[in-house]
Design a protein around this motif. Structure first.
Motif, PDB file in Angstrom:
ATOM      1  N   UNK A 198       0.763  -1.218   0.000  1.00 41.16           N
ATOM      2  CA  UNK A 198       0.014   0.102  -0.072  1.00 41.16           C
ATOM      3  C   UNK A 198       1.010   1.279   0.042  1.00 41.16           C
ATOM      4  N   UNK A 199       1.852   1.375   0.845  1.00 38.93           N
ATOM      5  CA  UNK A 199       3.073   2.400   0.830  1.00 38.93           C
ATOM      6  C   UNK A 199       3.326   2.673  -0.477  1.00 38.93           C
ATOM      7  N   UNK A 200       3.781   1.625  -1.324  1.00 36.08           N
ATOM      8  CA  UNK A 200       4.407   1.288  -2.420  1.00 36.08           C
ATOM      9  C   UNK A 200       3.278   2.053  -3.462  1.00 36.08           C
ATOM     10  N   UNK A 201       2.115   1.559  -3.310  1.00 37.36           N
ATOM     11  CA  UNK A 201       0.961   2.123  -4.185  1.00 37.36           C
ATOM     12  C   UNK A 201       0.676   3.587  -4.200  1.00 37.36           C
ATOM     13  N   UNK A 202       0.852   4.080  -3.041  1.00 35.26           N
ATOM     14  CA  UNK A 202       0.813   5.443  -2.635  1.00 35.26           C
ATOM     15  C   UNK A 202       1.978   6.507  -3.279  1.00 35.26           C
ATOM     16  N   UNK A 203       3.079   5.787  -3.161  1.00 34.72           N
ATOM     17  CA  UNK A 203       4.257   6.500  -3.594  1.00 34.72           C
ATOM     18  C   UNK A 203       3.856   6.497  -5.091  1.00 34.72           C
ATOM     19  N   UNK A 204       3.497   5.330  -5.709  1.00 39.33           N
ATOM     20  CA  UNK A 204       3.317   5.206  -7.167  1.00 39.33           C
ATOM     21  C   UNK A 204       2.085   6.388  -7.632  1.00 39.33           C
ATOM     22  N   UNK A 205       1.309   6.226  -6.913  1.00 35.13           N
ATOM     23  CA  UNK A 205       0.021   7.454  -7.216  1.00 35.13           C
ATOM     24  C   UNK A 205       0.679   8.862  -7.058  1.00 35.13           C
ATOM     25  N   UNK A 206       1.545   9.254  -6.220  1.00 34.48           N
ATOM     26  CA  UNK A 206       2.113  10.471  -6.041  1.00 34.48           C
ATOM     27  C   UNK A 206       3.217  10.786  -7.210  1.00 34.48           C
TER      28      UNK A 206
END
Length: 603
Positions: free
Chosen positions: A347-355
């Protein structure tokens, strides 16, 4: 919150892949400005569509959705759901027009459609206005969300988050250009979706929440679940439903939801292989953006009401968060802290990806304006391809720094959303009509741009807002701010259109000959050309707008039906879900037929 070795592993692998892609494509992207900003106009529809979806999946979007759900309920999302109408109009009417224009940026369109010094001024001014001002504001809202996520989930100071998140993003954006952005968006999309869906499934079922049925039966949640606002509450219906669907979608310019297409959506249409790929990309984007993606965020927002019923409970659970960053939008990040090891890393990687996806797109798009529409036009008309690429990379870094500084001073993403809407109120109708009505000129756009901007600033920063829209003493209802700006701006630009000279015959005929817009709005230009023994109409080109509008309406019904059917299946309202599923199937069948007729016209 402690991250495990597995969590760090996911994040490190993700960063390595993203940087690797940027470095891998950097040589090819640096060959020319067209490669750096449009990847040589060779992109297929599916890759561009995924890139659009990934770009709009920014770190501030789940925060915004959470804020809307917690304050006004699920129906509050009509504030952005309404832009589906804009999106479908872009798909079936404007996508092919943009691709036919063959411009490098949507701002270059101004000197294709208009002429003389007003057109040149409009292009240069909006390059700075949109490329720097609007772009920096948008990126700062995304960075603000990253700051809140970093503070809640990792205990990071705002500056630590800004430096850490921004450094890698700006490096691969400056190296890889548009090709790097699109290629990494392919990876970022799947990472972001996996994180959002995985988080929603897990968080709905944690003991503090108790499962989906417990959410539905919770007294705090019941009043927030309806997709449509309470029809007995007139003010709520007008504010949440009527204004967005009747006024906002066509009158307001908003990044990613521009009436008539524009911004980074136009950039991707211009990078498509051909007109059909441009249409396919934008249609795919709208399906994914509206029909499939909102519900994981909505479910987490509803679950957060069970765990954190108010801002005070969030403040109590996270005392280290600065007071000026507290808000309902923090609830999304607060819920994510309850994820287990492994899933937390995803999830943290996904949020970083979104950013990274959103920021990299905004950087490349904004830089393209500064290079093609300002630097090349105003500073160095004889710039070489190497110089333009170099300026693009430098401007990418500068835009990142400016947005980071502004983000540190911001508090709430909702405030930014409303500010951008009011800034563009009243300008959208021009962007829709300028393709199909010959009388619109450069002064129409200049007057609308300044009118909406000045009105928004006056209302936001003076006592004029209280005088006009105060709940008890204002002249107009408190929900009337956006319609007021829209009406006044429209009166101003329509007046300016008729008191100024139309564009020259040469400009209008050249535009028609290239674009073939068709329709009654150009009959005067076509007839005058015939009188001068000049043929500007391509006899092989059919006017596709009527069939395009039909397809647009069918597309709107299809996507809203899918989106709401999904919600009702989740809620367990089987009858409503079945009806909407059937409506989606029927509208999809007729849309395929309508689209087939449109493709024949294009080919």
């Amino acid at each position: 919150m402690e991250l495990s070795t597995l969590d760090y592993g996911f994040i490190i692998v993700f960063f390595t892949l993203v940087l690797g892609i940027g470095i891998y494509v950097s040589k090819k992207s640096g060959k020319s400005s067209t490669e750096f900003f449009l990847s040589g106009r060779t992109m297929p529809w599916w890759l561009l569509g995924l890139s659009m979806v990934a770009t709009t999946f920014s770190t501030d979007t789940p925060n915004l959705v959470t804020d809307l759900v917690r304050t006004t309920g699920v129906s509050g999302n009509w504030g952005w759901w309404c832009f589906l109408l804009t999106g479908m109009l872009t798909v079936f009417v404007y996508a092919k027009l943009w691709r036919k224009s063959n411009v490098k940026t949507d701002l270059e369109f101004y000197e294709l459609r208009y002429g003389g010094k007003p057109a040149s001024f409009l292009r240069k001014f909006r390059a700075v206005y949109l490329g720097i001002l609007f772009n920096v504001i948008t990126m700062s809202a995304v960075t603000l969300a990253a700051i809140k996520i970093g503070g809640i989930m990792l205990g990071l100071d705002p500056i630590e988050t800004v430096v850490g998140a921004g450094l890698i993003t700006v490096v691969f954006s400056a190296l890889g250009g548009f090709r790097g952005v699109v290629y990494t968006d392919f990876l970022l999309f799947f990472v972001a979706m996996a994180g959002a869906i995985g988080a929603a499934f897990y968080l709905v079922n944690i003991p503090e929440v108790g499962g989906l049925q417990a959410i539905i039966e919770n007294d705090m949640v019941k009043s927030k679940m309806d997709i449509l606002p309470d029809l007995s509450d007139t003010k709520m219906v007008i504010t949440i439903l009527v204004i967005p669907l009747a006024v906002q979608w066509w009158s307001s310019w908003y990044p990613g939801g521009e009436p008539g297409g524009g911004g980074y959506i136009a950039q991707r249409m211009l990078a498509a292989k051909d007109e059909n790929h441009a249409i396919g990309a934008t249609f795919f984007f709208n399906i994914m953006h509206y029909a499939l993606r909102p519900w994981p965020w909505i479910l987490v927002a509803l679950a957060s009401l069970v765990v954190y019923p108010d801002i005070a409970s969030i403040a109590q659970a996270f005392p280290n968060v600065p007071a000026d960053k507290l808000g309902h939008d923090l609830a999304y990040s607060a819920m994510l802290t309850k994820l287990p090891s492994g899933l937390l890393g995803v999830v943290l990687a996904s949020l970083i990806a979104a950013y990274m996806s959103t920021i990299s797109t905004q950087l490349n798009w904004g830089s393209s304006y500064l290079v093609f529409d300002f630097y090349k036009q105003q500073i160095n008309p004889n710039a070489t391809e190497k110089q333009m690429v170099a300026f693009g990379r430098v401007s990418t870094v500068v835009l990142m720094v400016l947005s980071a500084v502004l983000a540190l001073a911001m508090q709430n993403a909702m405030d930014v959303f409303n500010l951008l809407l009011s800034f563009g109120a009243g300008t959208g109708l021009i962007f829709i009509l300028r393709w199909f009505w010959w009388r619109i000129n450069a002064w129409s756009e200049i007057s609308a741009m300044f009118a909406s901007g000045i009105l928004s600033i006056l209302i936001a920063t003076t006592s004029l807002k209280s005088f006009l829209f105060d709940v008890e003493t204002g002249i107009f209802p408190d929900w009337g701010e956006l319609p007021f700006i829209m009406i006044v701006t429209t009166i101003i630009w329509v007046t300016a259109t008729f008191v100024t000279q139309p564009e020259s015959k040469e400009v209008l005929r050249s535009f028609y000959r290239k674009i073939q817009p068709g329709g009654p709005g150009w009959s005067k230009v076509v007839d005058e050309a015939k009188q001068d023994n000049e043929e500007i109409v391509d006899s092989n080109e059919k006017w596709s707008v009527p069939s395009g509008i039909t397809a647009m309406l069918l597309g709107v019904v299809l996507i809203y039906s899918i989106m709401f059917a999904t919600g009702y299946w989740i809620y367990g309202r089987t009858t409503s879900a079945l009806i909407l599923t059937a409506v989606a199937a029927v509208s999809g069948f007729f849309l395929i037929k309508a689209w087939g007729r449109m493709k024949e016209n294009i080919l």
